[in-house]
Design an enzyme around this catalytic site. Structure first.
Site, short mmCIF file in Angstrom:
data_model
loop_
_atom_site.label_atom_id
_atom_site.label_comp_id
_atom_site.label_asym_id
_atom_site.label_seq_id
_atom_site.Cartn_x
_atom_site.Cartn_y
_atom_site.Cartn_z
N LYS A 18 0.82 -1.17 0.11
CA LYS A 18 0.03 0.12 0.00
C LYS A 18 0.91 1.30 -0.18
O LYS A 18 0.57 2.13 -0.65
CB LYS A 18 -0.84 -0.01 1.31
CG LYS A 18 -1.80 -0.97 1.32
CD LYS A 18 -3.04 -1.01 2.28
CE LYS A 18 -1.88 -0.88 3.91
NZ LYS A 18 -1.48 -2.04 4.17
N ARG A 93 -9.85 1.09 8.56
CA ARG A 93 -9.54 -0.29 9.08
C ARG A 93 -10.62 -0.95 9.93
O ARG A 93 -10.38 -2.32 9.93
CB ARG A 93 -8.08 -0.34 9.72
CG ARG A 93 -6.95 -0.59 9.12
CD ARG A 93 -5.90 -0.38 10.18
NE ARG A 93 -4.57 -1.02 9.84
CZ ARG A 93 -3.40 -0.50 9.46
NH1 ARG A 93 -3.52 1.07 8.98
NH2 ARG A 93 -2.36 -1.01 9.40
N ARG A 132 11.95 -5.17 5.70
CA ARG A 132 11.80 -4.12 4.96
C ARG A 132 12.38 -2.97 5.75
O ARG A 132 12.29 -2.83 6.91
CB ARG A 132 10.33 -3.61 4.23
CG ARG A 132 9.25 -3.41 5.60
CD ARG A 132 7.98 -3.11 4.88
NE ARG A 132 7.15 -2.87 6.00
CZ ARG A 132 5.67 -2.76 5.70
NH1 ARG A 132 4.97 -3.12 4.61
NH2 ARG A 132 4.97 -2.30 6.81
N ARG A 165 14.08 1.28 10.21
CA ARG A 165 13.25 -0.07 10.16
C ARG A 165 12.07 0.15 11.51
O ARG A 165 12.31 0.90 12.32
CB ARG A 165 13.88 -1.36 10.59
CG ARG A 165 14.74 -1.73 9.73
CD ARG A 165 15.37 -3.19 10.06
NE ARG A 165 16.39 -3.12 9.17
CZ ARG A 165 16.52 -4.16 8.03
NH1 ARG A 165 15.49 -4.98 7.96
NH2 ARG A 165 17.63 -4.45 7.12
N ARG A 177 -0.69 -8.22 13.24
CA ARG A 177 -1.25 -7.24 12.26
C ARG A 177 -2.16 -7.93 11.25
O ARG A 177 -3.14 -7.43 10.73
CB ARG A 177 -0.43 -6.40 11.72
CG ARG A 177 0.43 -5.47 12.81
CD ARG A 177 1.54 -4.74 12.60
NE ARG A 177 1.82 -4.09 11.17
CZ ARG A 177 2.83 -3.99 10.50
NH1 ARG A 177 4.12 -4.41 11.02
NH2 ARG A 177 2.89 -3.14 9.37
P1 AMP Z 1 0.44 0.86 8.93
O1 AMP Z 1 1.61 2.08 9.04
O2 AMP Z 1 -0.80 1.14 8.27
O3 AMP Z 1 0.91 -0.62 8.69
O4 AMP Z 1 0.09 1.00 10.38
C1 AMP Z 1 0.91 0.57 11.77
C2 AMP Z 1 -0.04 0.58 12.77
O5 AMP Z 1 -0.64 1.85 13.14
C3 AMP Z 1 -1.10 -0.50 12.71
O6 AMP Z 1 -0.43 -1.66 13.23
C4 AMP Z 1 -2.15 0.11 13.83
O7 AMP Z 1 -1.52 -0.04 15.10
C5 AMP Z 1 -2.06 1.58 13.63
N1 AMP Z 1 -2.97 2.12 12.56
C6 AMP Z 1 -2.62 2.68 11.39
N2 AMP Z 1 -3.83 2.89 10.80
C7 AMP Z 1 -4.72 2.64 11.83
C8 AMP Z 1 -6.25 2.59 11.47
N3 AMP Z 1 -6.76 3.11 10.28
N4 AMP Z 1 -6.98 2.37 12.65
C9 AMP Z 1 -6.32 1.77 13.64
N5 AMP Z 1 -5.17 1.75 13.84
C10 AMP Z 1 -4.38 2.06 12.78
#
Ligand code: AMP
Length: 223
Positions: A18, A93, A132, A165, A177
């Site tokens: 993404k 989400r 990554r 990282r 996740r």
């Molecule tokens: P990401 O960078 O999108 O992988 O998000 C990293 C972490 O941020 C996730 O594992 C969640 O803990 C939190 N997070 C990011 N976006 C959301 C969202 N829309 N709702 C809830 N938690 C989020």
């Protein structure tokens, strides 16, 4: 506020690409990437109350409360640089976030232009995510196995020499996740299908092929 800006959503589990694809869409179409993960990491780094509340949840791979995420996102969506169109990366989400987004956009006379589901094999995602890293200066993404910088230690894009990282990119947290994705986010695919704005892309393909497939969709819906 512009009432016709394209609003694209990228859906997919951690590792689906993404963030990589959102940055390419920024380059190709002048849209602005809004990553709630990036916004939350910035809040954590700043030590704000929202960041303090989010930190432990993020480290465990859970979902931060809708209240915190929506406040951060609504604030960012109101900023002027987003007027030409946005790519939502990592948001919504949950069903509640999707409903809140529809309300937020509705108030602005807007709606979701397209939601693209990046479809992948879960089994491959742990390796993809655990290897990554990114350039600390420009955010360009790299991977221990799949995409090293051309010159070791130097960013291909900006020449930066510092890399970082994420704390949550370890195998155990990635599994949590992935579970959160399947339990709470994957059902949104059906939501956007019902709204008639869903597109699906095979995201096990190469980065370039996915970029091409996304360009076709954006040209169709938002050009
Ligand atoms: P990401 O960078 O999108 O992988 O998000 C990293 C972490 O941020 C996730 O594992 C969640 O803990 C939190 N997070 C990011 N976006 C959301 C969202 N829309 N709702 C809830 N938690 C989020």
């Amino acid at each position: 506020m512009v009432s016709t800006r394209p609003v694209l959503i990228l859906l997919g589990p951690p590792g689906a690409g993404k963030g990589t694809q959102a940055r390419m869409l920024e380059e190709d179409f002048g849209l602005v990437q809004l990553s709630t993960g990036d916004l939350l990491r910035a809040a954590v780094a700043s030590g704000s109350p929202a960041g303090l509340a989010a930190k432990a949840v993020m480290e465990a791979g859970g979902l931060v409360s809708d209240e915190i995420v929506l406040a951060i996102l609504a604030d960012r969506m109101g900023q002027r640089d987003t007027a030409g169109g946005i790519i939502l990366d990592g948001f919504p989400r949950t069903a509640a976030q999707a409903a809140a987004l529809d309300v937020l956009l509705g108030k602005l006379g807007q709606k979701v232009t397209a939601a693209v589901s990046l479809e992948v094999d879960d089994a491959a995602m742990v390796d993809r995510v655990a290897g990554r890293f990114t350039c600390a200066d420009c955010g360009e993404g790299y991977h221990d196995s799949f995409k090293q910088p051309a010159v070791a230690g130097t960013c291909d894009k900006c020449g930066g020499t510092a890399f970082k990282r994420r704390n949550d990119d370890n195998a155990e947290t990635v599994r949590a996740r992935l579970e959160a994705y399947h339990a709470q986010t994957a059902p949104l695919i059906a939501h956007y299908d019902r709204l008639g704005v869903l597109h699906r892309i095979d995201a096990m393909d190469s980065i370039a092929a996915i970029r091409g497939a996304l360009s076709v969709i954006v040209n169709q819906v938002a050009a």
